[in-house]
Design a protein around this motif. Structure first.
Motif, PDB file in Angstrom:
ATOM      1  N   GLY A  75      50.149  43.212  43.660  1.00 15.50           N
ATOM      2  CA  GLY A  75      48.724  42.869  43.736  1.00 15.50           C
ATOM      3  C   GLY A  75      47.929  44.076  44.202  1.00 15.50           C
ATOM      4  O   GLY A  75      48.231  45.221  43.849  1.00 15.50           O
ATOM      5  N   SER A 101      47.337  41.744  34.512  1.00 14.69           N
ATOM      6  CA  SER A 101      46.199  42.291  33.765  1.00 14.69           C
ATOM      7  C   SER A 101      46.458  43.755  33.421  1.00 14.69           C
ATOM      8  O   SER A 101      47.336  44.397  34.007  1.00 14.69           O
ATOM      9  CB  SER A 101      44.932  42.169  34.619  1.00 14.69           C
ATOM     10  OG  SER A 101      45.069  42.929  35.817  1.00 14.69           O
ATOM     11  N   ARG A 106      40.324  47.944  33.777  1.00 17.03           N
ATOM     12  CA  ARG A 106      39.500  47.317  34.821  1.00 17.03           C
ATOM     13  C   ARG A 106      38.857  48.394  35.706  1.00 17.03           C
ATOM     14  O   ARG A 106      38.760  49.545  35.306  1.00 17.03           O
ATOM     15  CB  ARG A 106      40.374  46.334  35.622  1.00 17.03           C
ATOM     16  CG  ARG A 106      40.992  45.256  34.707  1.00 17.03           C
ATOM     17  CD  ARG A 106      41.807  44.245  35.487  1.00 17.03           C
ATOM     18  NE  ARG A 106      40.983  43.494  36.429  1.00 17.03           N
ATOM     19  CZ  ARG A 106      41.484  42.725  37.414  1.00 17.03           C
ATOM     20  NH1 ARG A 106      42.788  42.611  37.560  1.00 17.03           N
ATOM     21  NH2 ARG A 106      40.674  42.083  38.223  1.00 17.03           N
TER      22      ARG A 106
HETATM   23  C1  DQA Z   1      47.258  42.603  39.686  1.00 19.60           C
HETATM   24  C2  DQA Z   1      46.183  43.690  39.537  1.00 19.60           C
HETATM   25  C3  DQA Z   1      45.659  44.131  40.883  1.00 19.60           C
HETATM   26  O1  DQA Z   1      44.667  45.130  40.715  1.00 19.60           O
HETATM   27  C4  DQA Z   1      45.038  42.963  41.609  1.00 19.60           C
HETATM   28  O2  DQA Z   1      44.615  43.365  42.907  1.00 19.60           O
HETATM   29  C5  DQA Z   1      45.937  41.782  41.687  1.00 19.60           C
HETATM   30  C6  DQA Z   1      46.755  41.450  40.525  1.00 19.60           C
HETATM   31  C7  DQA Z   1      47.706  42.041  38.335  1.00 19.60           C
HETATM   32  O3  DQA Z   1      48.738  41.389  38.311  1.00 19.60           O
HETATM   33  O4  DQA Z   1      47.019  42.233  37.328  1.00 19.60           O
HETATM   34  O5  DQA Z   1      45.931  41.039  42.660  1.00 19.60           O
HETATM   35  O6  DQA Z   1      48.395  43.187  40.325  1.00 19.60           O
END
Ligand code: DQA
Length: 146
Positions: A75, A101, A106
């Motif tokens: 995350g 993602s 992003r």
């Molecule tokens: C994430 C992408 C991270 O930037 C974000 O903070 C998340 C999820 C993803 O699975 O796309 O919490 O790790």
């Protein structure tokens, strides 16, 4: 073969959290979802914590108990945590970094990962299926001896 799927903060409620970004499969269903695709007999465990220290404690138990490899979606700690990167570096269990993602499509603060440099590889943008790809790639890497 024992493979752990490690999830960091704000991933407990995937399936409900911003499903347009993170999809609609829940963490509870993740193991079954992955097992549908994995043909190699292996033990898969799913872990999640919102806490950086708990994640490090857990990674240390994987090292203590000689697990074979890790698929990690840290995350937001991906982009901030030198502590997690240090832990992954010293325990030396092979790991694949996964993001649901496409972090490169992003905000720019998501483009930097402290974990990528020592990962076998990085998978992002395929939603929950990225964990399947991660496990498959990890198994192949382990079978080939790294
Ligand atoms: C994430 C992408 C991270 O930037 C974000 O903070 C998340 C999820 C993803 O699975 O796309 O919490 O790790």
């Amino acid at each position: 073969m024992k493979i752990s799927i490690v999830n960091g903060p704000n991933l407990k409620y995937i399936g409900q959290r911003e499903p347009d970004i993170y999809g609609n499969v829940s963490l509870d269903n993740l193991k079954n979802y992955i097992n549908q695709y994995i043909k190699t007999p292996c033990q898969i465990e799913v872990y999640q914590s919102n806490s950086e220290g708990a994640l490090i404690d857990y990674l240390e138990t994987l090292w203590e108990n000689e697990w074979d490899g890790i698929v990690i979606n840290a995350g937001a700690y991906t982009h901030t945590s030198i502590a997690l990167a240090d832990c992954l570096s010293w325990i030396k269990l092979p790991y694949v970094e996964v993001h649901l993602s496409n972090i490169y499509a992003r905000e720019t603060f998501r483009h930097k990962s402290f974990l990528s440099a020592k990962a076998i590889g990085v998978i992002c943008g395929f939603g929950i299926y990225g964990y399947v790809l991660g496990v498959q790639a990890l198994i192949k890497n382990i079978e080939q001896g790294g």
